[in-house]
Motif scaffolding. Structure first.
Motif, mmCIF file in Angstrom:
data_model
loop_
_atom_site.group_PDB
_atom_site.id
_atom_site.type_symbol
_atom_site.label_atom_id
_atom_site.label_comp_id
_atom_site.label_asym_id
_atom_site.label_seq_id
_atom_site.Cartn_x
_atom_site.Cartn_y
_atom_site.Cartn_z
ATOM 1 N N ILE C 93 0.841 -1.200 0.000
ATOM 2 C CA ILE C 93 0.000 0.000 0.000
ATOM 3 C C ILE C 93 0.870 1.241 0.000
ATOM 4 N N LEU C 97 1.048 3.901 -3.105
ATOM 5 C CA LEU C 97 0.603 5.277 -2.988
ATOM 6 C C LEU C 97 1.752 6.248 -3.189
ATOM 7 N N THR C 99 4.306 5.755 -5.059
ATOM 8 C CA THR C 99 4.697 5.786 -6.462
ATOM 9 C C THR C 99 3.653 6.506 -7.306
ATOM 10 N N GLN C 100 2.400 6.148 -7.080
ATOM 11 C CA GLN C 100 1.379 6.614 -8.018
ATOM 12 C C GLN C 100 0.654 7.877 -7.602
ATOM 13 N N ALA C 101 0.450 8.053 -6.332
ATOM 14 C CA ALA C 101 -0.434 9.154 -5.987
ATOM 15 C C ALA C 101 0.235 10.248 -5.168
ATOM 16 N N MET C 102 0.907 9.857 -4.097
ATOM 17 C CA MET C 102 1.366 10.893 -3.179
ATOM 18 C C MET C 102 2.838 10.716 -2.852
ATOM 19 N N PRO C 103 3.712 11.179 -3.728
ATOM 20 C CA PRO C 103 5.134 10.960 -3.497
ATOM 21 C C PRO C 103 5.649 11.736 -2.286
ATOM 22 N N TYR C 241 -2.530 -1.285 -12.916
ATOM 23 C CA TYR C 241 -2.822 0.138 -12.831
ATOM 24 C C TYR C 241 -2.598 0.794 -14.185
ATOM 25 N N LEU C 242 -1.516 0.386 -14.792
ATOM 26 C CA LEU C 242 -1.196 0.867 -16.128
ATOM 27 C C LEU C 242 -2.314 0.498 -17.095
ATOM 28 N N GLU C 257 -8.140 5.129 -13.742
ATOM 29 C CA GLU C 257 -7.310 4.185 -12.997
ATOM 30 C C GLU C 257 -7.693 4.147 -11.520
ATOM 31 N N ALA C 258 -8.395 5.184 -11.083
ATOM 32 C CA ALA C 258 -8.836 5.159 -9.691
ATOM 33 C C ALA C 258 -9.724 3.945 -9.426
#
Lengths: 374, 515, 354
Positions: C93, C97, C99-103, C241-242, C257-258
């Motif tokens: 998780i 997150l 990587t994709q949403a919240m760096p 996801y991709l 993708e969400a």
């Protein structure tokens, strides 16, 4: 949402440094009704150069007040020089960074720098990158001389041993410097325009040459990518008939003869008669058949010219023959794979075209017939 | 409290005295000689030697009834004479019963506590000198609103009646709809001071006995000084106090209450309020309007719309916040540019903007309920024009935000049961916070927490999320969609376990004898 | 009760395609199918164990069969297994997150709310938790099908050809990966087995759940390869996801993708909760506690830090889970249950002889 929305990215090279230019939307100008009456440019361009692409992007913040936001990139323009040197070092960042989605097109700036492409004003669509994106998508559908290539497709083909990628080229028509001013789009005929050019052929990741308009269409016929195209055939009696192809399929088959591969390409096209500029009696079934034959020859000619260019001149398997062999004869492919780049050149290719004319548009026979009778 | 208890105990002990004047003194003293207390003394018997009195509370009695009851009595009053077979209270009681068929009921009391209870609930007490008893005649009748049109749960098609503040009227409204002898009613008084009548109604044989027993027990457990509205009862007997979600259904519609009874629910009717409680309740019930059953079954699909509205109303602002602050990549490019244009120049982050607008709306809404009706239009002008238009003009809020807030607000009123819109109002703010902190991930976490909580709730032993979780296939016919009536053959499983078959109508097809 | 099982399966959706495709290339979906079959066999074993000792969790069972001390040790092995799994899931998780949403968000900040919700669910107990799963099963299924169907235009069937290029050897290499993850992890379900209301349908549900979960994973792997191609699937950290990013129908239904993330979260949440439950319950049983609830908070706090320290970086997560890990998982998920079963059978036979 304090972001600089990047819609287009250009990459050039200068003395071992990447020159990255990004086209950024100015929301107050680009969006809808609220545009100020003075009319500033709807986009602006930031340029920075650094040894790596990401560094260049970060450097841009020294000149831009906002963070570069790249999830909405529509188009990635790669300078011709960079493409010739090889794309492999360029693309990884775009594939790795989370903010990039894979739905933008990759194109090559032909005979110019990528940077210049991003500084031309465009009409109809305010934002040049969006304009390019849609015009590429449209011409792909209605004329089929171009090919919108997404990043993941490009990388997939690049790493595939049995196929080489193509990328669409972009050119600037007219004076580059004049295109940079708002004045450009205040005229009915702009000084400078962006034009979708033909397909550039890559070998692995290096640009090796360009297909002509004719060859590009032939290429798209071979790969079955034609969603709509127009072609004209010259009648024996002089005059021309234009046919609009609305559906086209291509089947590739590989055959092994004495351990050597052979390719067979079957192109199926359906089309309507779109324009008649000569004397022909369309009510005659045999004339229709003749037209079909002529069309078949025409398409075959297009396809052959593309293959000729690909095999002999550019020596790049953009058609994916290798993949076809891999799919259909996996065992033989294992042997061929190593020297495919050289062997590909000698693979005999046979093309069969089957064209069908379905409808004639709003009218049946042309009025020209009637005119000539009297 | 202590005073009341002492008082009650004292009066309980005291019995009615032989002498009338003592009794009258006592009544006057206890009730503080209140002005609405009417004590009229009269003389009866031959020569008017016998003193008597009737006591009642003005305003709670129907004077016509008193009149009807006293008239024949007074005419023959002279006959009441010791020695003429009128000595014992029993004889007088019989005499009065003979005299007064026009009055509902006559009963005898011996102590002061029941005297006060009777007087204060609108009955008339007759006291006779020389008798240590009182005679109570039921003469209740007071001004009430009368059955009027529904004001909260209005429908296009369906009955217009709504409950009133009078318990008896309310029970009669239900009785009129269900004439079954198994429709039973029990009444108890709750509240030491208010002595409010609380009735529970149910249909014997359909109702789940466990639930019924639970309701009785919980009601009996209440020990409070006053019950003024069914909400008080609800709060005292609900399964879980700390939940934003209602675990009891409340309605002002007799037809809804009747339908609930026929599904095996228990109705709790409280005197003094037009809101009737129905237990047990499940989550989906709040999405079901009575009208769903009166219109064609196809329109029952509107419920799906209500679920969408539920989600919109809960999530729209938080989703907006999440998308504009964290997940801009989720928007199509043109939409993003459009939004970015709007946000240009707005000085607040989306979260503050949304909070500001939602808060303003909640204030407007609260003001709308409380303010005098005459000022209403003024407030709506201020609300719509000033807050909406001017905020955008001033560049404080984006137009998109206004749209989001409006959608949220409107969706909030879609539910047939207003009780469900209250938890959403609360949770919305929580989710907005979560969205501002964590984006969609925050919303997800919030939603999971909410749904876990929902799943943990029970209403009188029935899982709140049934029949979805635990899943029951045959009950799905009346959950998200409403199946045609002839297809809904069984009653909800978890609510009533016995007498399951609701009806046996065949699929209505044209018969043989069609024209 | 039974529906929980579907969830276990769904959890692997984010990783399985990538992991399988690395060695299996275009045939990896066949491996997934094979693994599903093997998974069914494993579940059969579990069912036998469950039926042998109704009312006993695997922890109690091992104590019952192997005696007090040895049984406790085996039970602890199981619990540690669950502990590592849950930590890895938490790590997933966090990594996802970040990587994709919240760096910019620290991984703790991401995990705290997640663990909070898990702990709330645990406090409510298993029943509430199951109802929750039941409620969301249709939602997840619906989203799933929306995703698959809307990907249809992007599918290129050339991507899976030639079928069987690497023969059965290739399949044999890859199938164990999925047998280990997530099939072997089903052993955690033996912890809740005794609490299922209807014992008979539980066994059936277990099987059907595994089958459906396996098929869903197989489909996903297939679609991943069809859409992204072998290279795209292998090289992506999160292929599914991709995959969702590729959806674009009529230029309107796009950037969804969400949806995939939501499916993943729900399933992962279920999964973490089940492991969590298995651990606290098992621990309580090993320590002979009456109630497992006091263990919730300490475990939650422990996991918060363990989730971060379990592996140094994402390559390690993916690398370690490839081969050795599958072996470890199979040891715990297949070997130990078999051991227990064998010991039990021996005991019973001996008992009969004596």
């Amino acid at each position: 949402m304090e972001l600089a929305i990047v819609v287009g990215i250009g990459i050039d090279k200068k003395e071992n440094e990447y020159v990255v230019s990004s086209q950024v939307v100015i929301p107050s100008e680009a969006g809808g009704q609220k545009a100020s009456p003075i009319g500033y440019a709807p986009t602006t361009k930031f340029v920075a150069s650094a040894p790596t692409i990401i560094e260049a992007f970060r450097k841009m913040t020294t000149i831009s007040p906002r963070r570069m936001y790249t999830s909405h990139v529509r188009i990635l323009v790669i300078g011709e020089e960079v493409a010739e040197e090889g794309l492999q070092d360029v693309l990884d960042y775009f594939y790795r960074d989370r903010t990039f989605r894979l739905d933008f097109y990759v194109v090559i700036a032909r005979k110019t720098k990528a940077e210049n492409i991003l500084s031309i004003f465009t009409k109809l669509e305010k934002i040049p990158s969006v304009s390019l994106f849609t015009s590429l998508a449209t011409s792909e559908k209605t004329y089929s001389n171009a090919r919108g290539v997404h990043l993941d497709e490009l990388i997939n083909t690049m790493v595939s041993p049995g196929k080489n990628p193509v990328l669409t080229g972009l050119t600037i028509i007219g004076d580059e410097t004049q295109g940079e001013t708002k004045d450009n789009i205040q005229r009915i005929t702009p000084h400078t325009r962006l034009k979708i050019s033909t397909l550039g052929v890559l070998k692995k990741d290096k640009l090796v040459g360009w297909l002509s308009d004719k060859e590009s269409r032939g290429f798209n016929f071979i790969t079955g990518q034609v969603m709509g195209s127009v072609g004209d055939v010259v009648l024996p009696s002089g005059g021309k008939v234009a046919v609009e192809a609305f559906r086209s399929e291509a089947h590739m088959k590989s055959r092994i003869r004495r351990g050597e591969p052979e390719m067979e390409i079957k192109i199926l096209t359906e089309g309507d008669i779109a324009e008649v500029d000569g004397s022909i009696d369309l009510m005659e079934q045999k004339n229709i058949q003749m037209l079909e034959n002529l069309l078949e020859q025409r398409i075959k000619h297009l396809a052959e010219s593309a293959i000729e260019k690909g095999q002999t001149k550019l020596k790049s398997d953009i058609f994916g023959f290798g993949e076809v062999i891999h799919r259909q004869h996996p065992k033989i492919w294992n042997k061929l794979q190593k020297n495919w780049a050289e062997d590909f050149v000698d693979v005999p290719v046979r093309i069969k075209v089957d064209a069908k004319l379905r409808r004639t548009g709003k009218v049946l026979d042309s009025f020209i017939e009637e005119l000539n009778k009297k | 409290m202590d005073y009341i208890k002492k008082n009650k105990n004292e009066s309980q002990k005291e019995t009615i005295a032989i002498h009338l004047h003592e009794n009258i003194e006592k009544v006057k003293q206890t009730l503080g000689n209140s002005t609405d207390l009417i004590i009229s003394e009269l003389r009866i018997g031959e020569n008017g030697t016998k003193k008597a009195a009737i006591i009642y509370t003005d305003g709670l009695v129907d004077t016509k009834t008193i009149h009807n009851f006293m008239e024949p009595f007074m005419i023959r009053a002279r006959e009441i004479e010791p020695g003429k077979g009128m000595d014992t209270p029993q004889e007088i009681l019989r005499f009065m019963e003979d005299m007064t068929v026009t009055v509902g009921s006559i009963k005898e009391i011996t102590d002061f506590s029941s005297l006060f209870k009777s007087v204060l609930s609108g009955d008339t007490v007759f006291l006779l000198d020389g008798l240590d008893r009182g005679i109570v005649a039921s003469t209740r009748g007071w001004e009430d609103r009368g059955v009027s049109e529904t004001s909260i749960e209005s429908v296009v098609r369906g009955p217009r009646e709504s409950f009133t503040e009078t318990l008896r009227t309310n029970t009669s409204l239900i009785r009129r709809r269900i004439k079954d002898p198994h429709l039973w009613m029990e009444t108890i008084q709750i509240g030491q001071v208010t002595q409010t009548d609380v009735s529970i109604m149910y249909i014997k044989g359909i109702v789940n006995d466990k639930v019924l027993k639970e309701v009785r027990e919980r009601l009996n457990r209440i020990n409070i000084d006053g019950i003024l509205e069914s909400g008080n009862i609800e709060e005292m007997i609900q399964d879980e106090t700390f939940t934003p979600f209602p675990t009891m259904y409340n309605t002002e519609r007799p037809d809804v209450a009747s339908a609930g009874l026929m599904e095996g629910r228990v109705a709790i009717i409280v005197d003094g309020t037009p809101i009737v409680l129905l237990v047990p309740v499940v989550f989906t019930q709040f999405f079901q309007a009575s009208e769903d059953y009166y219109n064609r079954s196809d329109f029952g699909a509107m419920r799906a719309l209500r679920v969408v509205a539920f989600l919109l109303s809960l999530l729209a602002p938080s989703f907006y916040i999440a998308v504009t602050t964290f997940h801009q990549e989720m928007l199509p490019t043109s939409l993003l540019i459009n939004l970015a244009t709007q946000r240009e120049g707005v000085p607040f982050p989306a979260f503050i903007e949304a909070m500001f607008m939602e808060f303003t709306f909640e204030i407007l809404r609260e003001a709308g309920i409380r303010m005098p009706r005459m000022i209403g239009p003024a407030i709506s002008i201020v609300g719509a024009l000033v807050i909406g238009e001017a905020a955008v003009q001033a560049g404080l809020v984006t137009p998109a935000m206004i749209i989001v807030v409006s959608i949220t607000a409107i969706s909030n009123f879609v539910f047939p049961a207003i009780a469900m819109s209250i938890p959403i109002r609360f949770l919305r703010f929580g989710l907005m916070g979560a969205a501002a902190a964590y984006g969609i991930y925050g919303i997800f976490i919030g939603l999971v927490a909410i749904y876990l909580h929902l799943c943990s709730l029970r209403s009188f032993g029935v899982p709140y999320m049934s029949p979805m979780a635990p899943f029951n296939l045959s009950d799905q016919k009346d959950t998200l969609f409403r199946f045609p009536l002839w297809a809904m053959r069984t009653r909800p499983r978890l609510i009533s376990q016995k007498n399951k078959v609701r009806e046996q109508t065949q699929n209505p097809e044209p018969g043989e004898n069609r024209p | 009760m039974i529906l929980v099982i579907f969830y276990i399966m769904g959890s692997a959706i984010l990783f399985i395609p990538g992991k399988l495709s690395a060695p299996g290339k275009q045939d990896s979906w066949i491996s997934a199918l094979v693994a599903t079959g093997v998974g069914l066999l494993i579940v059969l074993i579990y069912n036998v164990i469950g039926r042998r000792n109704p009312g006993m969790t695997i922890v109690e069972y091992s104590e019952h069969v192997l005696g007090k001390w040895f049984g406790k040790i085996v039970a602890l092995v199981f619990l540690i297994f669950f502990l590592i799994l849950i930590a890895l899931d938490l790590r997933d998780i966090g990594d996802f997150l970040s990587t994709q949403a919240m760096p910019d968000t620290p991984i703790q900040a991401v995990l705290i709310p997640f663990l909070c919700v898990v702990m709330i669910g645990m406090r409510y107990g298993l029943e509430v938790y199951t109802r929750f799963a039941e409620l969301f099963f249709p939602v997840v299924l619906l989203l799933w099908f929306i995703l698959l169907i809307s990907l249809y235009p992007e599918m290129k069937f050339e991507h899976i050809q030639p079928i069987f290029e690497h023969g059965f050897k290739g399949i044999a290499i890859t199938a164990p990966v999925m047998v280990g993850f997530p099939m072997s992890e089903l052993v955690a379900l033996l912890m809740i087995y005794p609490y299922v209301n209807q014992k008979k349908s539980a066994a059936k549900g277990f099987l059907v759940g595994t089958l459906i979960g396996g098929i869903m994973l197989t489909l996903l792997t297939l679609v991943c390869i069809l859409v992204l191609g072998v290279f795209g699937t292998v090289s992506s950290t999160y292929p599914s996801y991709l995959l969702a990013q590729k959806i674009n129908i009529g230029d309107f239904f796009q950037r969804v993708e969400a949806l995939m993330a939501i499916i993943w979260f729900f399933t992962l949440f279920t999964r973490v909760s089940i492991f969590f439950y298995a651990i606290v319950l098992g621990l309580a049983q090993v320590m002979k506690l009456q109630d497992y609830r006091p263990l919730i908070l300490p475990l939650g706090l422990f996991l918060l830090s363990f989730g971060q320290t379990v592996s140094p970086n994402i390559i390690h997560v993916i690398g370690a889970t490839k081969n050795e890990w599958a072996m470890y998982q199979m040891t715990c998920g297949v070997f130990f249950p078999l051991l227990l079963l064998g010991a039990d059978t021996l005991r019973q036979n001996r008992g009969r002889k004596l």
